[in-house]
Every structure is written in C-alpha cells, then in structure tokens.
Motif scaffolding. Structure first.
Motif, mmCIF file in Angstrom:
data_model
loop_
_atom_site.group_PDB
_atom_site.id
_atom_site.type_symbol
_atom_site.label_atom_id
_atom_site.label_comp_id
_atom_site.label_asym_id
_atom_site.label_seq_id
_atom_site.Cartn_x
_atom_site.Cartn_y
_atom_site.Cartn_z
ATOM 1 N N ALA A 10 71.230 -16.473 83.362
ATOM 2 C CA ALA A 10 71.263 -15.022 83.123
ATOM 3 C C ALA A 10 70.131 -14.348 83.885
ATOM 4 O O ALA A 10 69.567 -13.347 83.432
ATOM 5 C CB ALA A 10 71.188 -14.736 81.626
ATOM 6 N N GLY A 11 69.774 -14.907 85.028
ATOM 7 C CA GLY A 11 68.740 -14.316 85.874
ATOM 8 C C GLY A 11 69.333 -13.205 86.726
ATOM 9 O O GLY A 11 70.315 -12.550 86.332
ATOM 10 N N ASN A 12 68.743 -13.007 87.901
ATOM 11 C CA ASN A 12 69.177 -11.889 88.746
ATOM 12 C C ASN A 12 70.653 -11.981 89.121
ATOM 13 O O ASN A 12 71.413 -11.020 88.935
ATOM 14 C CB ASN A 12 68.333 -11.847 90.025
ATOM 15 N N VAL A 13 71.065 -13.126 89.659
ATOM 16 C CA VAL A 13 72.463 -13.242 90.107
ATOM 17 C C VAL A 13 73.397 -13.294 88.893
ATOM 18 O O VAL A 13 74.426 -12.617 88.854
ATOM 19 C CB VAL A 13 72.671 -14.490 90.993
ATOM 20 N N ILE A 76 78.328 -20.883 87.934
ATOM 21 C CA ILE A 76 77.039 -21.556 87.700
ATOM 22 C C ILE A 76 75.978 -20.989 88.641
ATOM 23 O O ILE A 76 76.012 -21.224 89.851
ATOM 24 C CB ILE A 76 77.180 -23.080 87.881
ATOM 25 N N THR A 77 75.060 -20.223 88.056
ATOM 26 C CA THR A 77 73.959 -19.652 88.852
ATOM 27 C C THR A 77 72.616 -20.200 88.369
ATOM 28 O O THR A 77 71.568 -19.734 88.807
ATOM 29 C CB THR A 77 73.908 -18.103 88.739
ATOM 30 N N ALA A 78 72.644 -21.163 87.428
ATOM 31 C CA ALA A 78 71.395 -21.655 86.843
ATOM 32 C C ALA A 78 70.560 -22.372 87.890
ATOM 33 O O ALA A 78 71.095 -23.035 88.774
ATOM 34 C CB ALA A 78 71.708 -22.601 85.688
ATOM 35 N N SER A 224 65.217 -13.838 95.137
ATOM 36 C CA SER A 224 66.136 -13.684 96.271
ATOM 37 C C SER A 224 67.259 -12.704 95.940
ATOM 38 O O SER A 224 67.300 -12.136 94.847
ATOM 39 C CB SER A 224 66.656 -15.054 96.713
ATOM 40 N N ALA A 225 68.144 -12.532 96.893
ATOM 41 C CA ALA A 225 69.195 -11.495 96.814
ATOM 42 C C ALA A 225 70.077 -11.669 95.585
ATOM 43 O O ALA A 225 70.324 -12.797 95.154
ATOM 44 C CB ALA A 225 70.059 -11.573 98.066
ATOM 45 N N PHE A 226 70.566 -10.558 95.040
ATOM 46 C CA PHE A 226 71.518 -10.678 93.934
ATOM 47 C C PHE A 226 72.613 -9.617 93.901
ATOM 48 O O PHE A 226 73.680 -9.865 93.359
ATOM 49 C CB PHE A 226 70.802 -10.748 92.577
HETATM 50 O O1 TXD Z 1 74.974 -17.432 98.347
HETATM 51 C C1 TXD Z 1 74.548 -18.062 97.410
HETATM 52 N N1 TXD Z 1 75.165 -19.144 97.008
HETATM 53 C C2 TXD Z 1 73.335 -17.601 96.697
HETATM 54 C C3 TXD Z 1 72.618 -18.549 95.888
HETATM 55 C C4 TXD Z 1 72.928 -16.245 96.729
HETATM 56 C C5 TXD Z 1 71.880 -15.828 95.949
HETATM 57 C C6 TXD Z 1 71.143 -16.716 95.058
HETATM 58 N N2 TXD Z 1 71.458 -18.089 95.256
HETATM 59 C C7 TXD Z 1 70.897 -19.084 94.311
HETATM 60 O O2 TXD Z 1 71.374 -18.823 93.000
HETATM 61 C C8 TXD Z 1 69.393 -19.056 94.166
HETATM 62 O O3 TXD Z 1 68.772 -19.731 95.241
HETATM 63 C C9 TXD Z 1 69.223 -19.782 92.852
HETATM 64 O O4 TXD Z 1 69.308 -21.197 93.035
HETATM 65 C C10 TXD Z 1 70.435 -19.313 92.032
HETATM 66 C C11 TXD Z 1 70.097 -18.222 91.012
HETATM 67 O O5 TXD Z 1 69.414 -17.178 91.640
HETATM 68 P P1 TXD Z 1 68.748 -15.992 90.770
HETATM 69 O O6 TXD Z 1 68.189 -15.024 91.726
HETATM 70 O O7 TXD Z 1 69.698 -15.546 89.723
HETATM 71 O O8 TXD Z 1 67.562 -16.797 90.062
HETATM 72 P P2 TXD Z 1 66.794 -16.383 88.720
HETATM 73 O O9 TXD Z 1 66.724 -14.910 88.570
HETATM 74 O O10 TXD Z 1 65.536 -17.185 88.722
HETATM 75 O O11 TXD Z 1 67.748 -16.918 87.563
HETATM 76 C C12 TXD Z 1 68.015 -18.259 87.334
HETATM 77 C C13 TXD Z 1 68.264 -18.406 85.844
HETATM 78 C C14 TXD Z 1 67.018 -18.148 84.976
HETATM 79 O O12 TXD Z 1 67.260 -17.127 84.040
HETATM 80 C C15 TXD Z 1 66.767 -19.485 84.299
HETATM 81 O O13 TXD Z 1 66.237 -19.366 82.983
HETATM 82 C C16 TXD Z 1 68.166 -20.083 84.296
HETATM 83 O O14 TXD Z 1 68.685 -19.763 85.573
HETATM 84 N N3 TXD Z 1 68.202 -21.524 84.054
HETATM 85 C C17 TXD Z 1 69.129 -22.108 83.293
HETATM 86 N N4 TXD Z 1 70.183 -21.604 82.634
HETATM 87 C C18 TXD Z 1 70.945 -22.452 81.926
HETATM 88 N N5 TXD Z 1 70.719 -23.794 81.878
HETATM 89 C C19 TXD Z 1 69.687 -24.340 82.552
HETATM 90 N N6 TXD Z 1 69.461 -25.659 82.487
HETATM 91 C C20 TXD Z 1 68.834 -23.481 83.294
HETATM 92 N N7 TXD Z 1 67.719 -23.678 84.036
HETATM 93 C C21 TXD Z 1 67.348 -22.472 84.499
#
Ligand code: TXD
Length: 309
Positions: A10-13, A76-78, A224-226
């Motif tokens: 539930a982060g940025n993306v 899955i964005t975790a 990063s971007a979202f």
């Molecule tokens: O084009 C693409 N595929 C991408 C990928 C474009 C943009 C972002 N991209 C990747 O998505 C980025 O490099 C990251 O690996 C992910 C998520 O990016 P975001 O910007 O949303 O990262 P955040 O804001 O840090 O959010 C990640 C959330 C955060 O709230 C954590 O608490 C949660 O993931 N998290 C988990 N959730 C559930 N279960 C587990 N185990 C977990 N671990 C961390």
C-alpha cells in the motif's frame, strides 16, 4: 457481482493503483500491507471519497490475506523502491524474499486469480512469482512495457507537438535501461516515426526513455515513480477483467518465442480474460535481436543469483 482485485503493498504504487481501480467503480478493491493500520487508513479515506464520486464499490485495507480471498486478480507491488544512486538490480534479494512470501499467501487465498507483478527488478520478480505460484504461465504477468512505452510516447508527442493518442510504439526486453524500442513499429497516426523525426532526435528520446525511471528517482529523492506506473497497471487490469483483448507490451514467459526459452521478458501480448491470451512475434532487425538477447542475458544473471540465494 463486482469483480474483486487485491493490491499487495500500500505504498506509492499500490495505493495509487488502488485509487485508480476503485474509481473505475466496477471492482471491489482490497489493499494489503505489512505496516499496521496504514492500508486500513488509506482504504477508509478512499472509501469516503465514494459519495463524492458516486461510487458504490468497496475498498478494504488489511494486514492479512483473509479479506483478499477469492480475488479475480492480484497486483503485487510489495517491496522496497529505489533511492537515488540505486539500480533496480540492487533491490533483488530483498524483494525476492518479499515477493516470494506474498505470492504464497496470495495463491493460498485466491487460487484462480491472475497475478500482475510490479515489484522490481521486474523481470526477475515476475519469474520468481511464477515459480512460487505454480500457476499457469498465462496467469502470471509483469508490468513494465506499458509504462516504458508510455514514457516513450510522452516524449515523442512533446517533441512532435501531437496528441499522445496518436503515438503508437512497442518496446521489448527487460524493464527500463534494458528496454528495446522497436522504432520500425513506432508510428504517429500510422505514419512511420522515421518520416517525422531525425535519427538524432529519435536516439535522444530513446535514451531519455531508457533512463526514464531514474529521471523521476533523481527528482523525487525519496522514492520512485508511481502515477504513470499505476495508470499502466490499471490499463492491464481493465484489459483482463473486461476481456478487452488489448495488444500491450507485458513481461510474459517465453517458451521459444523470439528465440528465448524459460525466461520472462517484455514482449507484445494480447491481454484478455485468460491473462496472456497469446504472445505476438514481430519481425526484428539484427540490431534489435542483439539488444533483446543482451537484455535476456541481464535477466538470466539475476535469475541465477536468485537460484543461488
Ligand atoms: O514498472 C514497474 N514495474 C515499476 C516497479 C514502476 C514503479 C515502481 N516499481 C517497483 O514497485 C519499485 O521498484 C518497488 O519495488 C515496487 C513498489 O514501489 P513503491 O514506490 O510503491 O514503493 P513503496 O512506496 O516503498 O511501497 C512498498 C510497500 C510499502 O508500503 C511496504 O510496507 C510494503 O510494500 N511491503 C509489503 N507489503 C506486504 N507484504 C510484504 N511482505 C511487504 N513488504 C513490504
């Protein structure tokens, strides 16, 4: 009954994706994260926008997968995101562990779901999720190409002063720096890009697109971007849940297509109710084939590191 979509992370993306999906109105959304109370807070806030927007769909936040049971689709964005100075590959082992655990829990609750994997490094993460899920390959898909293409289309439209709607393009290969833009298939209103833009200008735009994620990371400094990523995810979700049979660049498991086997790679696919309905094989120039093979080598390196971890 409305469709059900779970967004993990539930982060940025994740949160922006949940918002875009909720606002479409035709699906209920479940937002899962490990951070206590945070997905519940974001979900409640979104839910309370419903009366203003005229949307009756539900959005539920959770720290466990119970509420996600029976999802039609799971995004899955975790994981962790890049900070300035980090490459996507720096995220490999941390995100591999997270994506593996998340996939196991998702699969236990939603055995018929289609998975869209977003976490980076994208091609390796979707391959890992596929292996852990034991789902058929058509139901495990990676999002990157729609985003990379959207960046390319944005810069082309700005350069040519034309509507983004008229700019069509395809990219193959790994996410970001490793993408292979197919300039022979890049058109504006059906007119080949080579008729409209000099080779130098095109090269400059390709370089900017390949580094497009890094450009945003350098500006944001804390993540990063979202916005564009979540728009790209939502387009893929629509294609699948509404069975639109869209031709979109997505990471799919290759088994002989493009001369590659046993590896996830960005290729044009038809997306519909069955997920990847089919992979579309385009004719490549020798230079494009060389770039694609280099991109595949990069993904294989990461997959090998994961196998030894
Ligand atoms: O084009 C693409 N595929 C991408 C990928 C474009 C943009 C972002 N991209 C990747 O998505 C980025 O490099 C990251 O690996 C992910 C998520 O990016 P975001 O910007 O949303 O990262 P955040 O804001 O840090 O959010 C990640 C959330 C955060 O709230 C954590 O608490 C949660 O993931 N998290 C988990 N959730 C559930 N279960 C587990 N185990 C977990 N671990 C961390």
């Amino acid at each position: 009954m409305r469709k059900k979509v779970t967004v993990v992370g539930a982060g940025n993306v994740g949160a922006t994706t949940a918002q875009r999906l909720f606002e479409r109105g035709y699906m209920d959304v479940v937002l899962v994260d490990v951070v206590e109370d945070m997905p519940q807070g974001k979900a409640l806030d979104m839910q309370e926008s419903g009366p203003v927007l005229g949307i009756d769909a539900t959005v539920t936040g959770a720290n466990d997968y119970g509420p996600s049971a029976g999802s039609d689709l799971v995004v899955i964005t975790a994981g962790i995101a890049r900070k300035p100075g980090m490459s996507r590959d720096d995220l490999l082992l941390t995100n591999m562990k997270i994506v593996g655990e998340v996939t196991q829990q998702v699969v236990a609750q939603s055995p018929s779901a289609t998975l869209i994997v977003v976490s980076n490094p994208l091609d390796a993460m979707v391959q890992h999720s596929y292996a852990v899920s034991k789902f058929p390959k058509n139901r495990v898909i990676g999002m990157a190409g729609v985003l990379d293409t959207a960046r390319f289309r944005t810069f082309l439209a700005q350069e040519l002063k034309v509507s983004v709607k008229d700019v069509q393009a395809y990219v193959l290969g790994g996410h970001g720096d490793q993408m292979v833009p197919l300039t022979q298939y890049t058109t504006v209103g059906g007119v080949s890009i080579s008729e409209l833009l000099s080779a130098e200008a095109l090269e400059r735009i390709i370089k900017r697109t390949q580094a497009g994620g890094g450009e945003i990371v350098a500006l944001l400094k804390t993540g990063s971007a979202f916005y564009a990523p979540s728009a790209a995810i939502a387009e893929m979700v629509d294609a699948i849940l509404l069975d639109q049979q869209r031709l979109l660049p997505c990471a799919a498991l290759l088994e002989g297509e493009y001369g590659l086997s046993g590896i996830y790679m960005g290729v044009p696919v038809v997306l519909g109710a069955n997920g990847v309905e089919r992979i579309v094989e385009l004719k490549l120039t020798d230079a494009e084939r060389t770039m694609l093979n280099a991109s595949a080598d990069g993904v294989r390196e990461l997959v090998d590191i994961m196998a030894k971890a």
